[in-house]
Design an enzyme around this catalytic site. Structure first.
Site, PDB file in Angstrom:
ATOM      1  N   ARG A  14      55.020  21.380  56.953  1.00  0.00           N
ATOM      2  CA  ARG A  14      55.724  22.404  56.192  1.00  0.00           C
ATOM      3  C   ARG A  14      57.217  22.135  56.225  1.00  0.00           C
ATOM      4  NH1 ARG A  14      53.845  28.618  56.770  1.00  0.00           N
ATOM      5  NH2 ARG A  14      51.931  27.469  57.171  1.00  0.00           N
ATOM      6  N   SER A  98      52.259  29.177  52.407  1.00  0.00           N
ATOM      7  CA  SER A  98      51.800  30.493  52.824  1.00  0.00           C
ATOM      8  C   SER A  98      52.834  31.569  52.499  1.00  0.00           C
ATOM      9  CB  SER A  98      51.458  30.457  54.311  1.00  0.00           C
ATOM     10  OG  SER A  98      50.909  31.675  54.742  1.00  0.00           O
ATOM     11  N   HIS A  99      53.385  32.228  53.527  1.00  0.00           N
ATOM     12  CA  HIS A  99      54.307  33.345  53.344  1.00  0.00           C
ATOM     13  C   HIS A  99      55.764  32.901  53.309  1.00  0.00           C
ATOM     14  CE1 HIS A  99      54.045  32.612  57.672  1.00  0.00           C
ATOM     15  NE2 HIS A  99      55.299  33.028  57.729  1.00  0.00           N
ATOM     16  N   LYS A 108      48.086  22.083  54.496  1.00  0.00           N
ATOM     17  CA  LYS A 108      47.116  22.412  55.530  1.00  0.00           C
ATOM     18  C   LYS A 108      45.921  21.478  55.358  1.00  0.00           C
ATOM     19  CE  LYS A 108      48.322  27.330  55.813  1.00  0.00           C
ATOM     20  NZ  LYS A 108      47.814  28.725  55.739  1.00  0.00           N
ATOM     21  N   ASP A 238      48.845  37.625  51.795  1.00  0.00           N
ATOM     22  CA  ASP A 238      50.015  36.762  51.862  1.00  0.00           C
ATOM     23  C   ASP A 238      49.944  35.715  50.759  1.00  0.00           C
ATOM     24  OD1 ASP A 238      48.022  35.163  52.929  1.00  0.00           O
ATOM     25  OD2 ASP A 238      49.194  34.470  54.633  1.00  0.00           O
ATOM     26  N   ASP A 240      49.145  32.540  50.337  1.00  0.00           N
ATOM     27  CA  ASP A 240      47.951  31.725  50.108  1.00  0.00           C
ATOM     28  C   ASP A 240      46.674  32.520  50.321  1.00  0.00           C
ATOM     29  OD1 ASP A 240      48.460  31.861  52.848  1.00  0.00           O
ATOM     30  OD2 ASP A 240      47.595  29.906  53.265  1.00  0.00           O
ATOM     31  N   ASP A 242      45.143  33.951  52.740  1.00  0.00           N
ATOM     32  CA  ASP A 242      44.203  33.792  53.847  1.00  0.00           C
ATOM     33  C   ASP A 242      44.354  34.904  54.881  1.00  0.00           C
ATOM     34  OD1 ASP A 242      46.628  32.966  54.932  1.00  0.00           O
ATOM     35  OD2 ASP A 242      45.806  31.195  55.926  1.00  0.00           O
ATOM     36  N   ARG A 243      45.390  35.756  54.713  1.00  0.00           N
ATOM     37  CA  ARG A 243      45.555  36.924  55.581  1.00  0.00           C
ATOM     38  C   ARG A 243      45.513  38.187  54.731  1.00  0.00           C
ATOM     39  NH1 ARG A 243      50.777  37.094  58.631  1.00  0.00           N
ATOM     40  NH2 ARG A 243      51.613  35.939  56.862  1.00  0.00           N
ATOM     41  N   HIS A 325      44.726  37.207  60.811  1.00  0.00           N
ATOM     42  CA  HIS A 325      43.795  36.111  60.543  1.00  0.00           C
ATOM     43  C   HIS A 325      42.439  36.519  61.128  1.00  0.00           C
ATOM     44  CE1 HIS A 325      46.303  32.914  58.880  1.00  0.00           C
ATOM     45  NE2 HIS A 325      47.250  33.254  59.734  1.00  0.00           N
TER      46      HIS A 325
END
Length: 451
Positions: A14, A98-99, A108, A238, A240, A242-243, A325
């Site tokens: 990242r 992501s965020h 990832k 978020d 992406d 995933d949360r 998560h």
């Protein structure tokens, strides 16, 4: 190539685009990933950031240059990529930051079956291979093809949660201009849900607010819309997706630990006696409730690699982190905010009461939330706190991850952990009441921030 050590993190790659992460790095990462995994084929997906498509295309060039075929799933959430990796039994690569703010992007990686790739499971090897130059491949290059994964992903999630008998629900969803705006309509299709969308337009500049719902200010629009529309529940994803964070019918933010406890009881009802994994900053209500429902609580360090490894070792049916998560054995031990959201919707829709009433039994303690302190010498500050509490009557100390101090008789605990990437100490404290929590929090912060 720039400073690879700066962008190779504990769990992903990242950095700022293009200064730290650019197509050349992505191409080399694709080639090295194939070398390290020995993959014949790789599946990729990407988020809505402007830089994501060029990075994904560069990664594909690198992967195919090593003889591997690349299946491009296109736009998707991180858990959709995990679905693709699991269902196709292929290593996968998701392009997202992501965020993080718009200037960032990232990568990832996972092995086949959505098994994580982190610092100790291939990421360091990939970094070192890029730094040394990826060896040339003397065979035929691989090919690139496209495949629509979204419908299969949505259909699969709905086989894992029984939503057949839920009552009609009004649900506000704040996608934060992230990938929830792409996946939620497909997942909710056919369900008795009156969807009120907020910021579903895919926009990697995040014009409305950061796609980081762990920060309370990023939930204000969702809270207001829930109250305004009289919705049964609010969900925030978020960048992406995933949360997932939850807001109840009053517009109040629900602690992720309460969601962990709720989903754990549902999974234990299906799989009696199973293990449930939780990290050490999760509310102590979680292991209590797991044990009360016949399960075995298993405590781990913070971080998805530790959760997934422990779940695999114990065969745990579910795992949760206070960062929202949520991990499922039936989803290749991978995390999925969407799957957690479906569990909450099912639990709410199977009974007639409001969400706040349903979750009341899962919320037992008062938490500080995570409080960061900038500290030049993290070890010295932590030792100062340890010395201040060691030897007090009733105190127990462990150092599984940072410093955890608890007094079971008094009903409080706190954890102090160093950041992996910044000169920060992170404090989480919890107690049976506000006054006790505030006293412990303030005492620790005074010790940490002592000049």
């Amino acid at each position: 190539m720039g400073d690879l050590a700066k962008i190779f993190k504990a769990y992903d790659i990242r950095g700022v685009v293009p200064d730290e992460l650019d197509p050349a790095v992505a191409e080399a990462a694709g080639a090295a990933f194939v070398r390290v995994t020995g993959a014949d084929a790789v599946v990729t997906a990407h988020d809505m950031r402007e830089s994501s498509v060029p990075l994904a295309e560069a990664f594909a060039r690198g992967a195919t240059s090593q003889g591997a075929d690349v299946i491009e799933a296109g736009l998707g959430s991180t858990d959709m990529l995990y679905y693709a990796s699991g269902s196709l039994d292929l290593p996968g690569a998701m392009f997202t930051a992501s965020h993080n703010p718009a200037r960032y992007n990232g990568l990832k990686l996972c092995r086949s079956g959505a098994r994580p790739v982190g610092r100790d499971t291939g990421l360091t090897e990939i970094r070192d291979m890029i730094a040394g130059g990826v060896p040339a491949y003397d065979g035929e290059p691989g090919t690139v093809s496209r495949r629509d994964i979204l419908k299969g992903y949505a259909d699969h999630l709905k086989t894992l949660v029984d939503l057949s008998s839920i009552r009609p629900l009004k649900v506000v969803v704040d996608a934060g201009n992230g990938m929830g705006g792409h996946t939620v309509p497909s997942v909710f299709e056919g369900l008795p849900i009156d969807l009120v969308p907020l910021y579903f337009e895919l926009d990697g500049t995040f014009p409305n607010h950061e796609a980081n719902p762990i920060e309370p200010e990023n939930l204000r629009d969702l809270q207001a819309k829930v109250r305004e529309t009289g919705a049964d529940i609010g969900l925030a994803f978020d960048g992406d997706a995933d949360r997932c964070f939850v807001v109840d019918e009053r517009g109040e933010i629900v602690a992720p630990s309460a969601i962990t406890a709720l989903v754990a009881t549902r999974e234990l009802a299906k799989h009696p006696g199973s293990s449930i994994v939780h990290n050490l900053i999760t509310s102590k209500a979680v292991p209590e409730i797991v044990a009360e429902h016949g399960g075995t609580p298993v405590r781990t360090r913070v971080g998805h690699s530790f959760i997934k490894q422990t779940m695999a070792e114990t065969g745990a049916v579910f795992g949760g982190e206070h960062s929202a998560h949520f991990y499922f054995r039936d989803f290749w031990f991978a995390d999925s905010g969407m799957l957690a959201a479906l569990h909450v919707l099912a639990a709410l829709g199977e009974q007639d009461g409001p969400l706040s009433e349903l979750l009341g039994e899962y919320t037992r303690y008062v938490a500080s939330g995570e409080i960061n302190s900038e500290v030049a010498d993290q070890a010295a500050a932590t030792a100062n706190v340890r010395d201040a509490f060691a030897g007090r009557p009733g105190i127990a100390i462990d150092e599984l991850d940072g410093l955890t101090v608890r007094d079971d008789a008094a009903g409080w605990w706190f954890n102090l952990r160093p950041s992996n990437t910044e000169p920060l100490l992170r404090l989480n404290a919890e107690a049976a009441d506000d006054a006790t929590m505030a006293a412990i929090r303030d005492e620790v912060l005074a010790l940490v921030r002592k000049k």
